[in-house]
Design a protein around this motif. Structure first.
Motif, PDB file in Angstrom:
ATOM      1  N   GLY A  39      33.302  57.717  39.914  1.00  0.00           N
ATOM      2  CA  GLY A  39      32.525  58.328  38.815  1.00  0.00           C
ATOM      3  C   GLY A  39      33.668  57.714  37.600  1.00  0.00           C
ATOM      4  O   GLY A  39      33.257  58.496  36.660  1.00  0.00           O
ATOM      5  N   ALA A  40      34.678  56.917  37.739  1.00  0.00           N
ATOM      6  CA  ALA A  40      35.552  56.588  36.797  1.00  0.00           C
ATOM      7  C   ALA A  40      35.009  55.895  35.619  1.00  0.00           C
ATOM      8  O   ALA A  40      35.603  55.451  34.931  1.00  0.00           O
ATOM      9  N   GLU A  41      33.838  55.362  35.927  1.00  0.00           N
ATOM     10  CA  GLU A  41      33.185  54.266  35.040  1.00  0.00           C
ATOM     11  C   GLU A  41      33.208  54.493  33.647  1.00  0.00           C
ATOM     12  O   GLU A  41      33.250  53.607  32.911  1.00  0.00           O
ATOM     13  N   SER A  42      33.183  55.685  33.413  1.00  0.00           N
ATOM     14  CA  SER A  42      32.951  56.105  31.829  1.00  0.00           C
ATOM     15  C   SER A  42      34.171  56.615  31.383  1.00  0.00           C
ATOM     16  O   SER A  42      34.159  57.187  30.066  1.00  0.00           O
ATOM     17  N   ALA A  43      34.912  56.909  32.162  1.00  0.00           N
ATOM     18  CA  ALA A  43      36.378  57.366  31.840  1.00  0.00           C
ATOM     19  C   ALA A  43      37.159  56.509  30.701  1.00  0.00           C
ATOM     20  O   ALA A  43      36.974  55.251  30.888  1.00  0.00           O
ATOM     21  N   PRO A  44      37.867  57.330  29.531  1.00  0.00           N
ATOM     22  CA  PRO A  44      38.452  56.411  28.835  1.00  0.00           C
ATOM     23  C   PRO A  44      40.010  55.778  29.518  1.00  0.00           C
ATOM     24  O   PRO A  44      40.450  54.919  28.968  1.00  0.00           O
ATOM     25  N   HIS A  45      40.656  56.557  30.552  1.00  0.00           N
ATOM     26  CA  HIS A  45      41.900  56.346  30.925  1.00  0.00           C
ATOM     27  C   HIS A  45      41.768  56.578  32.560  1.00  0.00           C
ATOM     28  O   HIS A  45      41.180  57.625  32.800  1.00  0.00           O
ATOM     29  N   VAL A  46      41.932  55.558  33.160  1.00  0.00           N
ATOM     30  CA  VAL A  46      41.873  55.815  34.857  1.00  0.00           C
ATOM     31  C   VAL A  46      43.180  55.092  35.424  1.00  0.00           C
ATOM     32  O   VAL A  46      43.651  54.181  34.946  1.00  0.00           O
ATOM     33  N   GLU A  47      43.751  56.015  36.563  1.00  0.00           N
ATOM     34  CA  GLU A  47      45.106  55.147  37.172  1.00  0.00           C
ATOM     35  C   GLU A  47      44.830  55.323  38.693  1.00  0.00           C
ATOM     36  O   GLU A  47      43.791  55.899  39.354  1.00  0.00           O
ATOM     37  N   ALA A  48      45.350  54.210  39.072  1.00  0.00           N
ATOM     38  CA  ALA A  48      45.496  53.935  40.772  1.00  0.00           C
ATOM     39  C   ALA A  48      46.940  54.191  41.243  1.00  0.00           C
ATOM     40  O   ALA A  48      47.698  53.560  40.482  1.00  0.00           O
ATOM     41  N   GLN A  49      47.033  54.807  42.175  1.00  0.00           N
ATOM     42  CA  GLN A  49      48.627  54.990  42.635  1.00  0.00           C
ATOM     43  C   GLN A  49      48.828  53.730  43.644  1.00  0.00           C
ATOM     44  O   GLN A  49      48.104  53.270  44.394  1.00  0.00           O
ATOM     45  N   LEU A  50      50.121  53.289  43.274  1.00  0.00           N
ATOM     46  CA  LEU A  50      50.543  52.014  44.175  1.00  0.00           C
ATOM     47  C   LEU A  50      51.598  52.441  44.936  1.00  0.00           C
ATOM     48  O   LEU A  50      52.372  53.442  44.804  1.00  0.00           O
ATOM     49  N   PRO A  51      51.866  51.705  45.935  1.00  0.00           N
ATOM     50  CA  PRO A  51      52.970  51.736  47.063  1.00  0.00           C
ATOM     51  C   PRO A  51      54.258  52.038  46.090  1.00  0.00           C
ATOM     52  O   PRO A  51      54.361  51.314  45.159  1.00  0.00           O
ATOM     53  N   GLY A  52      55.213  52.661  46.537  1.00  0.00           N
ATOM     54  CA  GLY A  52      56.327  53.106  46.109  1.00  0.00           C
ATOM     55  C   GLY A  52      56.187  53.928  44.635  1.00  0.00           C
ATOM     56  O   GLY A  52      57.193  53.917  44.059  1.00  0.00           O
ATOM     57  N   GLY A  53      55.282  54.460  44.409  1.00  0.00           N
ATOM     58  CA  GLY A  53      55.266  55.485  43.296  1.00  0.00           C
ATOM     59  C   GLY A  53      54.566  54.821  42.078  1.00  0.00           C
ATOM     60  O   GLY A  53      54.455  55.507  40.946  1.00  0.00           O
ATOM     61  N   LEU A  54      54.677  53.488  41.754  1.00  0.00           N
ATOM     62  CA  LEU A  54      54.197  52.849  40.769  1.00  0.00           C
ATOM     63  C   LEU A  54      52.878  53.044  40.548  1.00  0.00           C
ATOM     64  O   LEU A  54      51.819  53.333  41.415  1.00  0.00           O
ATOM     65  N   ARG A  55      52.221  53.190  39.315  1.00  0.00           N
ATOM     66  CA  ARG A  55      51.053  53.301  38.841  1.00  0.00           C
ATOM     67  C   ARG A  55      50.375  52.094  38.178  1.00  0.00           C
ATOM     68  O   ARG A  55      51.026  51.447  37.521  1.00  0.00           O
ATOM     69  N   PHE A  56      48.876  51.857  38.558  1.00  0.00           N
ATOM     70  CA  PHE A  56      48.152  50.964  37.600  1.00  0.00           C
ATOM     71  C   PHE A  56      47.256  51.650  36.937  1.00  0.00           C
ATOM     72  O   PHE A  56      46.441  52.285  37.570  1.00  0.00           O
ATOM     73  N   ALA A  57      47.113  51.411  35.455  1.00  0.00           N
ATOM     74  CA  ALA A  57      46.198  52.033  34.603  1.00  0.00           C
ATOM     75  C   ALA A  57      45.367  51.189  34.021  1.00  0.00           C
ATOM     76  O   ALA A  57      45.906  50.253  33.409  1.00  0.00           O
ATOM     77  N   LEU A  58      44.187  51.593  33.697  1.00  0.00           N
ATOM     78  CA  LEU A  58      43.107  50.910  32.887  1.00  0.00           C
ATOM     79  C   LEU A  58      42.723  51.865  31.698  1.00  0.00           C
ATOM     80  O   LEU A  58      42.316  53.301  31.854  1.00  0.00           O
ATOM     81  N   ASP A  59      42.679  51.177  30.735  1.00  0.00           N
ATOM     82  CA  ASP A  59      42.312  52.133  29.392  1.00  0.00           C
ATOM     83  C   ASP A  59      41.400  51.343  28.564  1.00  0.00           C
ATOM     84  O   ASP A  59      41.591  50.063  28.293  1.00  0.00           O
ATOM     85  N   THR A  60      40.480  51.847  28.043  1.00  0.00           N
ATOM     86  CA  THR A  60      39.397  51.263  27.072  1.00  0.00           C
ATOM     87  C   THR A  60      39.998  50.884  25.769  1.00  0.00           C
ATOM     88  O   THR A  60      41.013  51.598  25.521  1.00  0.00           O
ATOM     89  N   GLU A  61      39.452  49.861  25.188  1.00  0.00           N
ATOM     90  CA  GLU A  61      39.827  49.565  23.719  1.00  0.00           C
ATOM     91  C   GLU A  61      39.679  50.885  22.884  1.00  0.00           C
ATOM     92  O   GLU A  61      40.776  50.858  22.038  1.00  0.00           O
ATOM     93  N   ASP A  62      38.669  51.576  22.991  1.00  0.00           N
ATOM     94  CA  ASP A  62      38.483  52.452  22.228  1.00  0.00           C
ATOM     95  C   ASP A  62      39.518  53.718  22.387  1.00  0.00           C
ATOM     96  O   ASP A  62      39.994  54.397  21.268  1.00  0.00           O
ATOM     97  N   THR A  63      40.130  53.912  23.540  1.00  0.00           N
ATOM     98  CA  THR A  63      41.397  54.908  24.005  1.00  0.00           C
ATOM     99  C   THR A  63      42.296  54.250  23.033  1.00  0.00           C
ATOM    100  O   THR A  63      43.255  55.094  22.402  1.00  0.00           O
ATOM    101  N   ILE A  64      42.862  52.992  23.086  1.00  0.00           N
ATOM    102  CA  ILE A  64      43.821  52.445  22.529  1.00  0.00           C
ATOM    103  C   ILE A  64      43.740  52.772  21.027  1.00  0.00           C
ATOM    104  O   ILE A  64      44.879  53.037  20.234  1.00  0.00           O
ATOM    105  N   ARG A  65      42.519  52.259  20.246  1.00  0.00           N
ATOM    106  CA  ARG A  65      42.300  52.611  19.034  1.00  0.00           C
ATOM    107  C   ARG A  65      42.424  53.882  18.511  1.00  0.00           C
ATOM    108  O   ARG A  65      42.660  54.273  17.339  1.00  0.00           O
ATOM    109  N   SER A  66      42.184  55.000  19.309  1.00  0.00           N
ATOM    110  CA  SER A  66      42.283  56.356  19.230  1.00  0.00           C
ATOM    111  C   SER A  66      43.618  56.917  18.492  1.00  0.00           C
ATOM    112  O   SER A  66      43.882  57.631  17.683  1.00  0.00           O
ATOM    113  N   PHE A  67      44.619  56.223  19.240  1.00  0.00           N
ATOM    114  CA  PHE A  67      46.323  56.442  18.695  1.00  0.00           C
ATOM    115  C   PHE A  67      46.615  55.180  17.861  1.00  0.00           C
ATOM    116  O   PHE A  67      47.861  55.542  17.326  1.00  0.00           O
TER     117      PHE A  67
END
Length: 139
Positions: A39-67
């Motif tokens: 259900g993350a399709e409408s989220a402004p920021h989403v993360e996936a946990q990667l092996p070793g503790g690293l994270r992979f994140a997706l942010d919408t353009e609107d999220t970036i423009r918010s700050f």
């Protein structure tokens, strides 16, 4: 222990991409095995946990423009590439063909590279290069 004049060393923690279409990007990266919340399709920021503790994140353009209101998408790509290890050379071809069939564009068709890998490059929905590879000595 750090001295009073030596700042602590930062730890690499996250790879982040700015995306124009969250749903399309989630579909692409889920096909490559990353796990995002349902259900993350409408989220402004989403993360996936990667092996070793690293994270992979997706942010919408609107999220970036918010700050960062003056932020604009880069006009030229090719400086960032993500690479996904496949289980076998045949899996490079299968994954590549599935992404191509899903409408993604290609940069390099699968080939046996001189450095000993089956290798291909396909583009995500925001035109980021995504490498697919497997060692050729894999059965």
């Amino acid at each position: 222990m750090t001295s009073p004049t030596t700042p602590p060393t930062p730890r690499f923690d996250l790879i982040g991409l700015v995306v124009s279409d969250m749903a399309a990007s989630l579909a692409f990266y889920r096909r490559l095995g990353l796990e995002f919340p349902e259900g993350a399709e409408s989220a402004p920021h989403v993360e996936a946990q990667l092996p070793g503790g690293l994270r992979f994140a997706l942010d919408t353009e609107d999220t970036i423009r918010s700050f960062h209101p003056d932020w604009r998408p880069p006009t030229a790509g090719g400086r960032v590439a993500l690479a996904f290890l496949c289980d076998s050379p045949a899996d490079v071809d299968t994954t590549y063909e599935a992404l191509l069939a899903a409408g993604h564009t290609t940069e390099l068709k699968p080939f046996d590279a001189p450095w000993g890998m089956r290798y291909a490059v396909i583009h995500d929905p925001d035109d980021n290069a995504v490498d697919l590879f497997a060692h050729l000595n894999t059965p």
